[in-house]
Motif scaffolding. Structure first.
Motif, PDB file in Angstrom:
ATOM      1  N   THR A   7       0.800  -1.221   0.000  1.00  0.00           N
ATOM      2  CA  THR A   7       0.000   0.000   0.000  1.00  0.00           C
ATOM      3  C   THR A   7       0.830   1.267   0.000  1.00  0.00           C
ATOM      4  OG1 THR A   7      -0.228  -0.116   2.394  1.00  0.00           O
ATOM      5  CG2 THR A   7      -1.973  -1.095   1.092  1.00  0.00           C
ATOM      6  N   ASN A   8       1.957   1.279   0.645  1.00  0.00           N
ATOM      7  CA  ASN A   8       2.767   2.493   0.702  1.00  0.00           C
ATOM      8  C   ASN A   8       3.703   2.623  -0.495  1.00  0.00           C
ATOM      9  OD1 ASN A   8       1.589   3.022   3.129  1.00  0.00           O
ATOM     10  ND2 ASN A   8       3.348   2.465   4.363  1.00  0.00           N
ATOM     11  N   LYS A   9       3.980   1.521  -1.175  1.00  0.00           N
ATOM     12  CA  LYS A   9       4.999   1.543  -2.214  1.00  0.00           C
ATOM     13  C   LYS A   9       4.449   1.349  -3.615  1.00  0.00           C
ATOM     14  CE  LYS A   9       8.590   0.124   0.803  1.00  0.00           C
ATOM     15  NZ  LYS A   9       9.025  -0.938   1.574  1.00  0.00           N
ATOM     16  N   ARG A  10       3.502   0.448  -3.763  1.00  0.00           N
ATOM     17  CA  ARG A  10       3.073   0.083  -5.110  1.00  0.00           C
ATOM     18  C   ARG A  10       1.640   0.482  -5.425  1.00  0.00           C
ATOM     19  NH1 ARG A  10       4.053  -5.855  -6.155  1.00  0.00           N
ATOM     20  NH2 ARG A  10       3.583  -5.179  -8.255  1.00  0.00           N
ATOM     21  N   PHE A  11       0.780   0.424  -4.444  1.00  0.00           N
ATOM     22  CA  PHE A  11      -0.644   0.649  -4.702  1.00  0.00           C
ATOM     23  C   PHE A  11      -1.248   1.572  -3.650  1.00  0.00           C
ATOM     24  CE2 PHE A  11       0.384  -3.737  -6.072  1.00  0.00           C
ATOM     25  CZ  PHE A  11       0.204  -3.573  -7.434  1.00  0.00           C
ATOM     26  N   PRO A  12      -0.961   2.879  -3.715  1.00  0.00           N
ATOM     27  CA  PRO A  12      -1.527   3.806  -2.726  1.00  0.00           C
ATOM     28  C   PRO A  12      -3.048   3.686  -2.651  1.00  0.00           C
ATOM     29  CG  PRO A  12       0.111   4.903  -4.068  1.00  0.00           C
ATOM     30  CD  PRO A  12      -0.119   3.550  -4.696  1.00  0.00           C
ATOM     31  N   GLY A  13      -3.555   3.704  -1.431  1.00  0.00           N
ATOM     32  CA  GLY A  13      -4.990   3.569  -1.230  1.00  0.00           C
ATOM     33  C   GLY A  13      -5.443   2.133  -1.037  1.00  0.00           C
ATOM     34  N   ASN A  14      -4.529   1.180  -1.144  1.00  0.00           N
ATOM     35  CA  ASN A  14      -4.791  -0.244  -0.916  1.00  0.00           C
ATOM     36  C   ASN A  14      -5.873  -0.840  -1.822  1.00  0.00           C
ATOM     37  OD1 ASN A  14      -4.489  -2.780   0.140  1.00  0.00           O
ATOM     38  ND2 ASN A  14      -5.242  -2.282   2.179  1.00  0.00           N
ATOM     39  N   PRO A  15      -5.793  -0.655  -3.158  1.00  0.00           N
ATOM     40  CA  PRO A  15      -6.789  -1.283  -4.038  1.00  0.00           C
ATOM     41  C   PRO A  15      -6.709  -2.808  -4.038  1.00  0.00           C
ATOM     42  CG  PRO A  15      -5.020  -0.364  -5.345  1.00  0.00           C
ATOM     43  CD  PRO A  15      -4.790   0.092  -3.921  1.00  0.00           C
ATOM     44  N   THR A  16      -5.553  -3.382  -3.639  1.00  0.00           N
ATOM     45  CA  THR A  16      -5.436  -4.841  -3.573  1.00  0.00           C
ATOM     46  C   THR A  16      -6.096  -5.390  -2.311  1.00  0.00           C
ATOM     47  OG1 THR A  16      -3.316  -4.800  -2.420  1.00  0.00           O
ATOM     48  CG2 THR A  16      -3.246  -4.814  -4.841  1.00  0.00           C
ATOM     49  N   ARG A  17      -6.469  -4.470  -1.418  1.00  0.00           N
ATOM     50  CA  ARG A  17      -7.093  -4.836  -0.147  1.00  0.00           C
ATOM     51  C   ARG A  17      -6.255  -5.896   0.568  1.00  0.00           C
ATOM     52  NH1 ARG A  17     -13.026  -5.877  -1.617  1.00  0.00           N
ATOM     53  NH2 ARG A  17     -13.310  -5.993   0.610  1.00  0.00           N
ATOM     54  N   SER A  18      -4.960  -5.591   0.681  1.00  0.00           N
ATOM     55  CA  SER A  18      -3.990  -6.480   1.316  1.00  0.00           C
ATOM     56  C   SER A  18      -3.699  -5.989   2.727  1.00  0.00           C
ATOM     57  CB  SER A  18      -2.703  -6.510   0.494  1.00  0.00           C
ATOM     58  OG  SER A  18      -2.962  -7.025  -0.793  1.00  0.00           O
ATOM     59  N   TYR A  19      -3.646  -6.933   3.655  1.00  0.00           N
ATOM     60  CA  TYR A  19      -3.501  -6.608   5.071  1.00  0.00           C
ATOM     61  C   TYR A  19      -2.493  -7.544   5.724  1.00  0.00           C
ATOM     62  CZ  TYR A  19      -7.950  -4.538   3.795  1.00  0.00           C
ATOM     63  OH  TYR A  19      -8.928  -3.835   3.143  1.00  0.00           O
ATOM     64  N   ARG A  20      -2.093  -7.183   6.941  1.00  0.00           N
ATOM     65  CA  ARG A  20      -1.202  -8.031   7.717  1.00  0.00           C
ATOM     66  C   ARG A  20      -1.618  -7.972   9.183  1.00  0.00           C
ATOM     67  NH1 ARG A  20       4.559  -4.746   8.115  1.00  0.00           N
ATOM     68  NH2 ARG A  20       3.826  -3.175   9.593  1.00  0.00           N
ATOM     69  N   SER A  21      -1.090  -8.922   9.956  1.00  0.00           N
ATOM     70  CA  SER A  21      -1.407  -8.985  11.374  1.00  0.00           C
ATOM     71  C   SER A  21      -0.293  -9.713  12.107  1.00  0.00           C
ATOM     72  CB  SER A  21      -2.723  -9.723  11.591  1.00  0.00           C
ATOM     73  OG  SER A  21      -3.050  -9.779  12.965  1.00  0.00           O
ATOM     74  N   ARG A  22      -0.162  -9.402  13.390  1.00  0.00           N
ATOM     75  CA  ARG A  22       0.736 -10.183  14.257  1.00  0.00           C
ATOM     76  C   ARG A  22      -0.034 -11.337  14.907  1.00  0.00           C
ATOM     77  NH1 ARG A  22       5.733  -7.809  14.972  1.00  0.00           N
ATOM     78  NH2 ARG A  22       5.848  -5.594  14.516  1.00  0.00           N
ATOM     79  N   ALA A  23      -1.351 -11.308  14.774  1.00  0.00           N
ATOM     80  CA  ALA A  23      -2.204 -12.371  15.322  1.00  0.00           C
ATOM     81  C   ALA A  23      -2.446 -13.425  14.230  1.00  0.00           C
ATOM     82  CB  ALA A  23      -3.531 -11.786  15.787  1.00  0.00           C
ATOM     83  N   PRO A  24      -2.610 -14.673  14.605  1.00  0.00           N
ATOM     84  CA  PRO A  24      -2.834 -15.731  13.612  1.00  0.00           C
ATOM     85  C   PRO A  24      -4.157 -15.552  12.862  1.00  0.00           C
ATOM     86  CG  PRO A  24      -2.390 -16.653  15.795  1.00  0.00           C
ATOM     87  CD  PRO A  24      -2.580 -15.186  15.978  1.00  0.00           C
ATOM     88  N   PHE A  25      -4.233 -16.241  11.730  1.00  0.00           N
ATOM     89  CA  PHE A  25      -5.479 -16.378  10.977  1.00  0.00           C
ATOM     90  C   PHE A  25      -5.919 -17.826  11.097  1.00  0.00           C
ATOM     91  CE2 PHE A  25      -3.185 -13.375   7.887  1.00  0.00           C
ATOM     92  CZ  PHE A  25      -3.532 -12.260   8.626  1.00  0.00           C
ATOM     93  N   ARG A  26      -7.202 -18.030  11.241  1.00  0.00           N
ATOM     94  CA  ARG A  26      -7.759 -19.388  11.311  1.00  0.00           C
ATOM     95  C   ARG A  26      -8.257 -19.777   9.919  1.00  0.00           C
ATOM     96  NH1 ARG A  26     -10.513 -18.697  15.327  1.00  0.00           N
ATOM     97  NH2 ARG A  26      -9.130 -19.746  16.763  1.00  0.00           N
ATOM     98  N   VAL A  27      -7.857 -20.949   9.448  1.00  0.00           N
ATOM     99  CA  VAL A  27      -8.338 -21.460   8.163  1.00  0.00           C
ATOM    100  C   VAL A  27      -9.783 -21.918   8.351  1.00  0.00           C
ATOM    101  CG1 VAL A  27      -8.041 -23.229   6.392  1.00  0.00           C
ATOM    102  CG2 VAL A  27      -6.026 -22.176   7.444  1.00  0.00           C
TER     103      VAL A  27
END
Length: 133
Positions: A78-98
């Protein structure tokens, strides 16, 4: 009100419903250093790239996941390639449950994959990691 957003995680890992995807493992990208975050997207296209570009043997997989904690915009995109987050990509320090798997999905063309691999190689030559943390 409950969040009805569907989130995806692309990988080559063989996971099952109920498994947790957590930080602390080798990254799927770059120099494979220990990942401080786990990544997900609200778009199938971004997850498809994740599944196709992940290192390792085996086929790419796209999992439907639910965060177990707070998520934030992925600054690698979001800060480097796609300002505004059009890819709707996120991160977390908490796990994700499948919670499921997208069994049938359309990958990118061989030409698109070749272009992306060439782009990533150019970044590597410049000393730029695909994922910084």
């Amino acid at each position: 009100m409950t969040d009805t957003q569907t989130y995806y995680h692309g990988s080559k890992a063989d996971l099952h419903v109920g498994d947790l995807i957590a930080p602390g493992h080798a990254s799927n990208y770059g120099s494979r250093k220990q990942a401080a975050f786990v990544y997900l997207s609200a778009t199938l296209d971004a997850a498809t790239w994740g599944a196709e570009l992940a290192v390792g043997a085996g086929r790419g997989r796209i999992y439907i996941v639910e965060p177990t904690g707070a998520i934030e915009d992925d600054p690698n995109l979001t800060n480097k390639r796609f300002p505004g987050n059009p890819t709707r990509s996120y991160r977390s320090r908490a796990p994700f449950r499948v919670v499921g798997e997208v069994v049938e999905w359309q990958g990118h063309s061989a030409e698109q994959l070749q272009e992306m691999h060439a782009h990533l190689e150019r970044l590597k030559q410049q000393g730029v990691e695909a994922i910084e943390e």
